[in-house]
Design an enzyme around this catalytic site. Structure first.
Site, short mmCIF file in Angstrom:
data_model
loop_
_atom_site.label_atom_id
_atom_site.label_comp_id
_atom_site.label_asym_id
_atom_site.label_seq_id
_atom_site.Cartn_x
_atom_site.Cartn_y
_atom_site.Cartn_z
N LYS A 85 0.92 -1.17 0.07
CA LYS A 85 0.20 -0.12 -0.09
C LYS A 85 0.78 1.23 0.05
O LYS A 85 1.77 1.38 0.98
CB LYS A 85 -1.00 0.12 1.27
CG LYS A 85 -2.04 -1.05 1.19
CD LYS A 85 -2.79 -1.27 2.51
CE LYS A 85 -3.73 -0.04 2.74
NZ LYS A 85 -4.55 -0.18 3.71
C1 E4P Z 1 -7.91 -0.31 4.40
O1 E4P Z 1 -7.28 -0.58 3.50
C2 E4P Z 1 -7.85 1.19 4.81
O2 E4P Z 1 -6.84 1.55 5.11
C3 E4P Z 1 -9.03 1.16 5.98
O3 E4P Z 1 -10.26 0.77 5.52
C4 E4P Z 1 -9.05 2.69 6.39
O4 E4P Z 1 -10.17 2.62 7.46
P1 E4P Z 1 -10.60 4.15 8.21
O5 E4P Z 1 -10.82 5.21 7.31
O6 E4P Z 1 -11.77 3.63 9.13
O7 E4P Z 1 -9.26 4.32 8.89
#
Ligand code: E4P
Length: 223
Positions: A85
């Site tokens: 990521k």
């Molecule tokens: C997943 O890959 C994301 O990083 C995650 O769903 C982010 O979630 P949030 O916006 O609740 O922090």
């Protein structure tokens, strides 16, 4: 459609993986903190082994440039099933597209995270991202419509034949999961608590209890 667990908690990962419904696991630095991880690299390696051939998504923490690329390359060495990521931008607003492009060219499965708009998802796709994580909940937080963004990006990807997959992220409840699926996300990533809610229904429990009681009554009659 692919279903990912948004968690770094090994117990949750083992449980949901054992249900036969997971295609992978997503993490981010906030998820690691929430789940009490103190050694991210060891956790990534262990989760990747645990869910193989499912995909483990591990996020870089270097902000940009050569440091980001070398961290991403090192993380991707943890397993063939590790996607990396990379945030769309630095906190100062500098795009990380060049880094994504370099990593994609080196064979890394890039997941562009913190995508909040159609334009960002399109640019990440052009840079070679394998996945774009569109944060539905965070788009909604700012008065937008996260599901509409997913739907528009999906239409664009299909129109031009791109193989980049949308991950609907930042899902805050079962309703968000439904909106993301309906909007055409290729993948949804769901926190354990929301996955439990998706599986549960109090009337299903009631119905199953009714069946068990009837079976007991039949057995009692036969005895
Ligand atoms: C997943 O890959 C994301 O990083 C995650 O769903 C982010 O979630 P949030 O916006 O609740 O922090």
């Amino acid at each position: 459609m692919k279903l990912f667990l948004d968690s770094a908690d090994e117990n949750h990962v083992k449980f949901w993986s054992g249900q036969g419904i997971l295609d992978g696991v997503t993490t981010n630095p906030s998820v690691l903190l929430r789940d009490g991880v103190t050694d991210p690299t060891a956790t990534f390696a262990s989760l990747a082994r645990l869910i193989a051939p499912g995909v483990l998504h591990a996020e870089v923490t270097a902000e940009s440039g050569a440091a980001l690329v070398s961290e991403a390359l090192a993380l991707s060495e943890l397993g063939d099933n590790v996607a990396i990521k990379v945030p769309m931008l630095t906190p100062q607003g500098v795009p990380c597209l060049a880094e994504m492009h370099e990593l994609a060219g080196a064979g890394v499965q890039v997941n562009t995270t913190a995508c909040l708009s159609y334009g960002q998802a399109a640019l990440a796709t052009k840079a070679g991202a394998r996945y774009v994580s569109i944060m539905l909940g965070r788009v909604d937080d700012e008065g937008g419509d996260g599901a509409a963004v997913i739907e528009e990006v999906r239409r664009w990807l299909d129109r031009w034949g791109y193989r980049t997959e949308i991950i609907a992220a930042s899902l805050r409840g079962p309703g968000d999961v439904r909106r993301a699926m309906d909007a055409g996300a290729h993948c949804v990533t769901v926190p354990p608590a929301i996955l439990s809610k998706l599986a549960d229904h109090k009337y299903t429990r009631h119905t199953v209890q009714e069946f068990l009681d009837a079976a007991d009554a039949t057995a009692a009659k036969a005895a």
